[in-house]
Scaffold this active site. Structure first.
Site, short mmCIF file in Angstrom:
data_model
loop_
_atom_site.label_atom_id
_atom_site.label_comp_id
_atom_site.label_asym_id
_atom_site.label_seq_id
_atom_site.Cartn_x
_atom_site.Cartn_y
_atom_site.Cartn_z
N GLU A 144 117.34 -58.24 -0.58
CA GLU A 144 116.21 -58.87 0.09
C GLU A 144 116.52 -59.02 1.57
O GLU A 144 117.61 -59.45 1.91
CB GLU A 144 115.88 -60.23 -0.50
N ALA A 278 122.80 -67.56 -0.85
CA ALA A 278 122.55 -67.44 -2.29
C ALA A 278 121.31 -66.59 -2.45
O ALA A 278 120.45 -66.59 -1.58
CB ALA A 278 122.33 -68.82 -2.90
N GLU A 280 118.37 -64.96 -5.36
CA GLU A 280 117.78 -65.12 -6.69
C GLU A 280 117.62 -63.83 -7.47
O GLU A 280 116.64 -63.69 -8.21
CB GLU A 280 116.41 -65.79 -6.54
N GLU A 314 117.33 -71.40 -6.43
CA GLU A 314 117.44 -70.01 -6.89
C GLU A 314 116.89 -69.85 -8.30
O GLU A 314 116.29 -68.83 -8.63
CB GLU A 314 118.89 -69.53 -6.82
N HIS A 317 113.17 -69.72 -8.33
CA HIS A 317 112.70 -68.38 -7.96
C HIS A 317 112.59 -67.45 -9.17
O HIS A 317 111.89 -66.45 -9.11
CB HIS A 317 113.69 -67.72 -7.00
ZN LIG Z 1 114.78 -68.81 -1.68
#
Ligand SMILES: [Zn+2]
Length: 876
Positions: A144, A278, A280, A314, A317
């Site tokens: 991402e 972090a 997800e 997370e 998500h």
């Molecule tokens: Zn996020």
């Protein structure tokens, strides 16, 4: 002949000219139906090889298919089509694309097979990368927003949501992980094995993930049918204890909230050494190791709370983002704001004693500070370039977005809001959705259309300022409310925005508080206080501090609202109102003397959050506006107000201290030592720091940062040398990060220069050291010019050592080196130097715009506030 030849050549050149690649998005010529990706990954190697089979549906007949690919080497490409094997000629498409040209027009369906290889980066966390822990390398992915294209050629846009089958060839001694459980595992020659994972549910490319290395797995039990594990580097399984406890607790509460079980087959939480973020990924959430894991003896309260909040975020998500995905990056706010809002909600349910509602207020105030700049983004910003995608992951998207969701949840009621979320999840499960569809679902549950109100916060930047006055003439209590954009003095912005604000008034109704919410849609409005008996003793126009707006009190209403130390207010309200008063100094709506006048009263509060907020207001006494000869008086004010409490807390915890006492100590003692220049505390910090360098049990882990930074601030060359030797020898990443912060905290300009110079040697990983060493010196008048001078002189050497991290170039932050300037000459120097240079760093232009605006605001504030501050201190 000659002319003929020229004409012939021109035609040939024309025919062979490379087709123009797309600029930002792929053309709607084709879409993926499913992928099978197979990668051979050996940690420690600089490359990996891959094969991808993409089932493609052509939407138009074409001879050319563009896909996203970045830094991949394409070896061969064949399209299975109409029973034929069409060799595809791969054509370069700049940095982000690759084209496949077929020998004939194709349409309908086909399968594109591509063999390729790619890089496994050692110094960036984008795409496929590796990190070292002890003697071993571990491979991870981070896709991402737009780095899946570094792992395989693909349709790298979030709206292409299809099943993926991942296969990994790894060493027999390594563990291979991906989004789903292992389906089969087969040993092969050469010490390798093939691990095949089950096909995923439909996923966008940015949520696919894999990892390989000599990991260890720790079970965290099950929630419902979902097996939970924490995956650690070799030998670190013993550090997963807190994560193992927290993850199932939080996941269970999320299932209850969404009213549906965790939507995927398994959930692994995996630790990444060095990295800090972090992510997800479906079924394989990555966490920076120092957040996910901790040795019990060096663990801190804040680490545990941050981990719990991040894990809630997370895991939220997995529904919001993964099960239902936003259609394009301009909607990413919905994912991030929702998960951010959810993290305080869910951790607050698990641990009520953490007062997450107060953290929420503090985060909302932080967003307002960023949002008061004219260069701030809108929550929902159109995406026109890669810069916009990189910039979309900022405090506006996360914290302002969360604050606005909270405001509307409060406005329609938390149960109805939750019902709306459930409608939305059910309706779009497995697919993509937009903000409009989310708001429609919430509106259905609420029984009213909230879209126009909500959109007034999404589609315009800025913080509303609501001014309140009270009128008790002719026996009726009425408040008059007016709204305009809150802008700091010195801001070049306009104030013409108009919001549709849910204003919740809380007021005195004959001794007991009453609540009344109204939607304010006009610049000015009058509200009758329905429950008042007589004239209310006080009115709070942001009851519960749920609103995303600042409040300006007319007349003596601020003093009345905060009378008796705000005894009639909740903890969140006292904290929020102090923050509000402090921030209105910057807008010229509250005088420095009025704000500072609140400090002594609230410094005595029994709750640490209120004391910390009061200390935050007193922080203005550190500002550059204060004439040099009065700075000592500013420090004295802080000692007078907070000194006794800091001294009684001391640097060392006492048996029986609760968490709030420990956290107050962590904030207040270094504050009084540093800003209050309290000599005894400074000396104690120096002694403790030197002791700790020999004996790691000499300082409480919660206090380590405060001790080392205070010691460094007032420290000498000998201390710098010892800290530097310590960071070179340190194995624990969290302790290393504290040491880097300390190295960046020296007030002595000569030593600060040595700290910055470490950034160009390549000795330390920039991901650990960059922010602390480069920007630390911005904190003190003695050193604040240095970072810009340093970047100006060394920009090429610096750029060579900083990575590209999670969709953004580290180098995009370079302009922040000039952020602490407060005069026009320096502003122009910063602008001249960076204007052209930042264009090559993704996300850089906006950073520069914000830095320039901060300097302009500072210039305006200095002029406006210096007289008031000077007067306050002269009298003090
Ligand atoms: Zn996020």
């Amino acid at each position: 002949m000659r002319e003929l030849l020229a004409g012939f050549l021109a035609a040939a050149v024309f025919a062979m000219a490379a087709p123009q690649p797309p600029t930002l998005r792929l053309p709607s010529v084709a879409k993926p139906v499913r992928y099978a990706v197979s990668v051979t990954v050996e940690p420690g190697s600089d490359t990996f090889s891959g094969n991808v089979d993409i089932d493609v549906a052509f939407l138009k007949s074409t001879r050319l298919l563009w896909l996203n690919a970045e830094a991949l080497h394409i070896q061969s490409a064949v399209l299975d089509w109409n029973g034929k094997k069409l060799e595809a000629h791969s054509t370069p498409g700049g940095e982000q694309f690759v084209g496949f040209e077929f020998p004939e027009e194709v349409s309908g369906k086909g399968v594109l097979h591509v063999a390729y290889s790619g890089a496994i980066s050692r110094n960036s966390s984008a795409g496929v990368f590796q990190l070292k822990e002890g003697e071993n390398w571990y491979v991870y992915t981070q896709f991402e927003p737009t780095d899946a294209r570094r792992a395989f050629p693909c349709f790298d846009e979030p709206n292409y949501k299809v099943p993926w089958r991942v296969t990994m060839r790894v060493r027999k001694s390594d563990m291979a992980l991906s989004n789903t459980p292992v389906e089969s595992e087969k040993d092969e020659a050469g010490g390798m094995k093939t691990v095949r994972f089950r096909e995923t549910a439909p996923l966008p490319s940015y949520l696919v993930a894999f990892a390989a290395g000599p990991f260890e797995a720790v079970s965290a039990g099950k929630v419902g049918k979902t097996p939970l594990r924490v995956i650690t580097p070799k030998g670190r399984a013993g550090e997963a204890k807190y994560a193992v406890e927290a993850i199932p607790q939080l996941l269970q509460r999320l299932e209850e909230y969404f009213g549906s079980p965790y939507p995927f087959e398994k959930l692994d939480s995996i630790a990444m050494p060095i990295s800090d973020f972090a992510m997800e990924n479906v079924g394989l959430i990555t966490y920076g190791q120092s957040l996910l894991l901790s040795k019990p003896e060096s663990d801190t309260i804040l680490r545990q709370r941050e981990f719990a909040e991040t894990a809630a975020h997370e895991m939220a998500h997995q529904w919001f983002g993964d099960l239902v995905t936003t259609a394009w990056w301009n909607e990413i706010w919905l994912n991030e704001a929702f998960a951010t809002w959810m993290e305080t909600k869910i951790t607050g349910e698990w641990k009520p004693e953490w007062n997450e509602d107060v953290s929420r207020v503090e985060e909302s105030q932080g967003a307002m500070r960023l949002d008061s700049l004219v260069s701030a983004r809108k929550i929902r910003q159109p995406i026109e370039s890669d810069n916009d995608i990189a910039n979309a992951f900022d405090g506006i998207t996360y914290q302002k977005g969360a604050a606005v969701i909270n405001m509307f949840e409060n406005w329609i009621g938390s149960e109805r809001f939750r019902d709306g979320v459930r409608i939305y999840m059910k309706r779009y499960a497995g697919g993509n959705a937009t903000t409009a569809e989310f708001l429609a679902a919430i509106g259905e549950a609420a029984g009213k259309n909230i879209a126009p109100d909500f959109n007034s916060f999404l589609d315009q930047a800025g913080v509303p300022l609501v001014t309140v006055s009270l009128d008790c003439a002719d026996g009726k209590a009425k408040v008059e409310l007016s709204q305009k954009r809150s802008l700091p003095i010195g801001s070049p912005g306009s104030a013409h925005e108009l919001w549709r604000i849910p204003v919740c008034l809380k007021y005195d109704a004959g001794g007991a508080p009453a609540n009344q919410c109204e939607l304010m849609t006009d610049p000015k409005t009058e509200v009758e206080l329905k429950h008042a008996s007589g004239c209310p003793a006080w009115v709070l126009p942001n009851g519960g501090e749920n609103g995303y707006y600042r409040v300006r009190y007319a007349g003596d209403l601020l003093a009345r609202a905060l009378a008796d130390g705000g005894a009639h207010l909740t903890l969140a309200e006292r904290t929020g109102e102090l923050g509000n008063a402090g921030s209105l100094v910057a807008t010229g709506d509250v005088s420095p003397a009025t704000a500072l006048g609140l400090v002594p009263q609230f410094s005595e509060d029994t709750h640490r959050q209120v004391v910390e907020e009061a200390a935050g207001i007193a922080q203005m006494l550190k500002s550059d506006y204060i004439p040099r000869d009065l700075r000592a008086k500013g420090a004295k004010f802080i000692r007078d107000v907070f000194g006794a409490r800091a001294a009684s807390l001391g640097w060392n915890p006492r048996p029986g201290d609760d968490d709030d006492t420990r956290l107050l100590r962590r904030d207040l003692v270094p504050f009084v030592a540093s800003v209050g220049e309290e000599k005894t505390l400074v000396d104690q910090a120096g002694t403790l720091a030197r002791k700790w360098l020999n004996d790691r049990s000499a300082v409480d882990p919660n206090m380590l940062g405060g001790v080392l930074e205070t010691a460094a601030e007032f420290g000498d060359q000998a201390l710098f040398d010892r800290l530097l030797a310590a960071v070179r020898a340190e194995k624990d990443r969290r302790v290393r990060s504290v040491l880097f912060d300390a190295l960046g905290s020296f007030r002595d300009p000569k030593i600060a220069g040595q700290a910055m110079a470490l950034l160009t040697t390549g000795e330390f990983d920039a991901r650990e050291s960059f922010f602390a060493l480069l920007f630390g010196p911005l904190s003190y008048p003695e050193t604040r010019d240095l970072p810009f001078e340093f970047v100006r002189k060394n920009i090429d050497a610096l750029a060579a050592h900083v990575p590209r991290e999670v969709g953004e170039d580290f180098a995009a932050n370079f302009p922040a080196a000039g952020e602490a300037f407060c005069d026009a000459k320096r502003r122009d120097e910063v602008k001249d130097f960076f204007e052209d240079r930042v264009k090559k760093y993704t996300g850089g232009p906006r950073t520069l715009a914000q830095v320039i605006e901060r300097i302009d605001v500072c210039i305006g504030q200095r002029q406006a506030l210096e007289p008031g501050l000077t007067q306050f201190l002269a009298k003090y």
